[in-house]
Design a protein around this motif. Structure first.
Motif, mmCIF file in Angstrom:
data_model
loop_
_atom_site.group_PDB
_atom_site.id
_atom_site.type_symbol
_atom_site.label_atom_id
_atom_site.label_comp_id
_atom_site.label_asym_id
_atom_site.label_seq_id
_atom_site.Cartn_x
_atom_site.Cartn_y
_atom_site.Cartn_z
ATOM 1 N N CYS A 102 -14.848 75.890 54.987
ATOM 2 C CA CYS A 102 -15.683 74.910 55.687
ATOM 3 C C CYS A 102 -16.389 75.652 56.807
ATOM 4 O O CYS A 102 -15.812 76.555 57.407
ATOM 5 C CB CYS A 102 -14.778 73.820 56.251
ATOM 6 N N GLY A 104 -16.794 74.667 59.656
ATOM 7 C CA GLY A 104 -16.128 74.346 60.919
ATOM 8 C C GLY A 104 -14.992 75.315 61.227
ATOM 9 O O GLY A 104 -14.449 75.970 60.336
ATOM 10 N N LYS A 105 -14.648 75.398 62.510
ATOM 11 C CA LYS A 105 -13.564 76.298 62.949
ATOM 12 C C LYS A 105 -12.566 75.523 63.812
ATOM 13 O O LYS A 105 -11.937 76.099 64.704
ATOM 14 C CB LYS A 105 -14.146 77.439 63.804
ATOM 15 N N CYS A 106 -12.436 74.248 63.573
ATOM 16 C CA CYS A 106 -11.621 73.377 64.434
ATOM 17 C C CYS A 106 -10.182 73.880 64.530
ATOM 18 O O CYS A 106 -9.553 74.136 63.491
ATOM 19 C CB CYS A 106 -11.643 71.959 63.883
ATOM 20 N N PHE A 108 -7.411 72.535 65.230
ATOM 21 C CA PHE A 108 -6.295 71.690 64.779
ATOM 22 C C PHE A 108 -6.212 71.602 63.259
ATOM 23 O O PHE A 108 -5.297 71.014 62.706
ATOM 24 C CB PHE A 108 -6.447 70.271 65.356
ATOM 25 N N CYS A 109 -7.188 72.193 62.567
ATOM 26 C CA CYS A 109 -7.336 71.951 61.122
ATOM 27 C C CYS A 109 -6.541 72.989 60.314
ATOM 28 O O CYS A 109 -6.738 74.189 60.476
ATOM 29 C CB CYS A 109 -8.820 72.031 60.778
ATOM 30 N N LYS A 117 -10.384 72.959 52.629
ATOM 31 C CA LYS A 117 -10.048 73.031 54.049
ATOM 32 C C LYS A 117 -9.545 71.677 54.552
ATOM 33 O O LYS A 117 -10.101 70.622 54.198
ATOM 34 C CB LYS A 117 -11.305 73.459 54.823
ATOM 35 N N SER A 118 -8.508 71.736 55.346
ATOM 36 C CA SER A 118 -7.893 70.598 56.041
ATOM 37 C C SER A 118 -6.852 69.843 55.206
ATOM 38 O O SER A 118 -6.206 68.950 55.722
ATOM 39 C CB SER A 118 -8.923 69.621 56.636
ATOM 40 N N GLY A 164 -12.429 68.938 52.744
ATOM 41 C CA GLY A 164 -13.221 69.683 53.726
ATOM 42 C C GLY A 164 -14.538 69.021 54.047
ATOM 43 O O GLY A 164 -14.601 67.839 54.355
ATOM 44 N N THR A 165 -15.598 69.778 53.953
ATOM 45 C CA THR A 165 -16.944 69.271 54.262
ATOM 46 C C THR A 165 -17.760 69.240 52.975
ATOM 47 O O THR A 165 -18.140 70.281 52.442
ATOM 48 C CB THR A 165 -17.621 70.178 55.308
ATOM 49 N N ARG A 232 -19.461 66.724 58.043
ATOM 50 C CA ARG A 232 -19.569 66.944 59.485
ATOM 51 C C ARG A 232 -20.875 66.334 60.020
ATOM 52 O O ARG A 232 -21.870 66.294 59.306
ATOM 53 C CB ARG A 232 -19.618 68.451 59.773
ATOM 54 N N ARG A 269 -15.102 72.427 67.849
ATOM 55 C CA ARG A 269 -15.702 71.611 66.792
ATOM 56 C C ARG A 269 -17.043 72.182 66.336
ATOM 57 O O ARG A 269 -17.460 71.967 65.205
ATOM 58 C CB ARG A 269 -15.920 70.177 67.300
#
Ligand code: SF4
Length: 551
Positions: A102, A104-106, A108-109, A117-118, A164-165, A232, A269
């Motif tokens: 994804c 994103g680089k969050c 918490f994920c 992802k996630s 994921g996204t 996202r 985020r």
């Protein structure tokens, strides 16, 4: 090839002649009023154990088909497993996309190379996807089959695509994935229990055309009445809106997570609040139903700041649905390192229940709370709340306080019979960013909600979707009527779904929009509900169904 789990499932639920005899006795006792589990335990299997509910449903269906017993809808309802799954009027089928990174680089994920992802491989939906090697056709087929075995109707399907996204996947993969899901729904009636035609070896680009699958689905046995993806906020552009409509998407789940730039930044985020706001406005202008994910207990947040943050949701963004995902500390997320350094503390279960019990009564009546915790098995949680039954805990706390949540989910009539003539109409008007929203609903005298529609009236400042057919049009973003999801044509006294509420809601929306000067009404229709609107005077546009409003 069947997986070990599938093989076991089949064996447990196989109907031998002796099991059929047993099932008939059990059904007879249930018919006479005995409680389901007690009747099952009264008739153990020869080798030990008991008939499963799934086997009982299968036996019932087989006997009805053979004319041995008559159709008995109340009996089926009593033996149906988890009836709540279809009480909101549609049956949800969840599928996952293939493992993929994804943008994103969050922090918490979680990351697991076996998963998109996630997601974690032991989450219920993820486990099923893994078993089918993320093949969309196989996932949908197996789920429809399992749901039908448990006695659920499978004629109205909301397809929930997770992973994921969505927008980060290549578009040829997206198109193939959706087309294969539709293919599985379209074939399901033809292929009731056998192998999965075409499931193996199909790849993106081998193309059973999406347009063809859509068109077949308009009259298929399992119709798609909603298509949901998650993405996202920074992926939402006018071009993306058009693409999502081409795929047949009707609802978008957006990770908002927080409405505080400082917290978004701390949690990496990669977008700010203004970006989420822009995305929500665009989605609204294009008629999508909007689900926001919101996360309490992010790095940098406190119980007090979460109270404030939650309140920001209703000032402009006004999501139609929310998923509250309390941040969970997982070993395979970057946050774990932060926690090891002593810089993050998860809320306790007690704190979380207190916070959510404070927040729930503040939720506006137009919003539905879909979840208040993620379906992550508690064994993955390093520290903090491990209870997955948080909704029940929060409701017990609300009861203790004498408080009440008035969200859509808490007011749905579900399976309670409704008297059409006792329902009263309500038009709840609220201001969202660049639109006047009308939440139209029919309600019972006990404040139960039997059906609703979301009418969106864009203001002059409305975000431009760059879609010509939407210029100057009012928009119906959702029509939803409750009651156990019934097979098409299967009437049941008192069921809201079949008492014409949908038509009445449409008529109200048309009158209001015309009265406020709109000359056209657009509706975002799922592929499988197009016929419904065509029969009510709407005409096919490019990506929407449209009606002229004559005054
Ligand atoms: S955008 Fe979503 S899937 Fe991607 S890293 Fe962030 S939380 Fe995970």
């Amino acid at each position: 090839m069947l997986s070990e789990r599938q093989r076991r499932w089949r064996e447990t639920n196989r109907l031998t002649s002796s099991r059929l005899v047993l099932a008939r006795k059990v059904l007879q006792e249930i018919h006479e009023g005995r409680e389901v589990m007690s009747a099952l335990r009264q008739h153990p299997l020869e080798g030990g154990g008991y008939l499963t509910k799934a086997a009982l449903v299968a036996a019932y269906q087989q006997m009805v088909a053979a004319g041995v017993v008559n159709v008995d809808a109340p009996l089926l309802e009593r033996i149906r497993m988890k009836p709540v799954r279809t009480l909101s009027g549609v049956t949800t089928v969840t599928v996952l996309t293939k493992p993929y990174p994804c943008p994103g680089k969050c922090i918490f994920c979680p990351t697991d190379v076996r998963m998109p992802k996630s997601y974690l491989p032991d989450e219920p939906g993820a486990m099923r996807a893994l078993e089918h090697d993320f093949d969309p056709y196989a996932q949908v087929h197996a789920r429809l089959h399992a749901l039908r075995s448990l006695g659920h109707p499978v004629d109205k399907i909301e397809l929930l695509i997770l992973g994921g996204t969505w927008s980060a996947y290549r578009r040829d993969y997206q198109e193939w994935f959706v087309a294969r899901c539709f293919d599985a729904m379209n074939e399901f009636e033809i292929e009731p229990a056998g192998p999965m035609p075409g499931a193996a070896g199909s790849t993106p680009g081998d193309g059973t055309g999406l347009a063809e699958q859509h068109s077949r689905n308009e009259s298929a046995g399992s119709r798609n009445v909603g298509l949901v993806i998650e993405t996202r906020p920074d992926e939402i552009t006018p071009d993306e809106l058009r693409w999502l409509r081409q795929l047949g998407v009707t609802k978008v789940q957006l990770g908002a997570q927080s409405l505080d730039d400082r917290i978004l930044d701390l949690n990496q985020r990669g977008h700010d609040v203004a970006c989420t706001r822009r995305a929500v406005s665009l989605l609204r202008a294009a008629g999508f139903k909007i689900v926001l994910h919101w996360m309490p207990n992010l790095l940098g947040a406190s119980i007090e700041s979460d109270h404030v943050d939650f309140g920001r949701l209703w000032a402009g963004m006004c999501p139609d649905e929310i998923k509250i995902y309390p941040n969970q500390l997982l070993a395979n997320a970057e946050l774990y390192e932060v926690w090891k350094r002593g810089e993050f503390t998860p809320y306790t279960t007690h704190e979380l229940i207190g916070l959510l019990a404070d927040l729930k009564p503040t939720i506006p009546r137009y919003c539905r709370v879909n979840r208040i915790i993620r379906d992550i098995p508690s064994t993955n949680v390093v520290e903090g709340n491990r209870r997955t039954s948080l909704r029940l805990d929060v409701h017990a706390e609300l009861q203790r306080r004498g408080a009440r949540c008035q969200c859509v989910r808490c007011r749905e009539v579900r399976d309670i019979p409704v008297e059409s003539e006792q329902l009263f109409f309500d038009d709840l008007i609220y201001s969202a960013d660049h639109a006047e929203e009308h939440f139209l609903s029919f309600n019972t005298p006990q404040d139960g909600i039997a059906g609703f529609a979301r009418l969106s009236l864009p203001t002059r400042q409305s975000s431009s979707t760059q879609m010509e057919e939407l210029k100057g049009a009012a928009m119906i973003r959702e029509v939803h009527v409750y009651g156990q999801s019934l097979a098409v044509g299967a009437e049941r006294a008192g069921a809201a779904q079949h008492s014409g509420l949908g038509t009445r809601l449409l008529a109200q929306a048309e009158t209001i929009a015309a009265g406020l000067g709109f000359s056209r009404l657009a509706v975002i229709s799922a592929v499988g509900t197009r016929q419904y609107y065509l029969e009510r005077g709407y005409e096919r546009g490019d990506l929407y169904l449209l009606k002229s409003l004559r005054r």
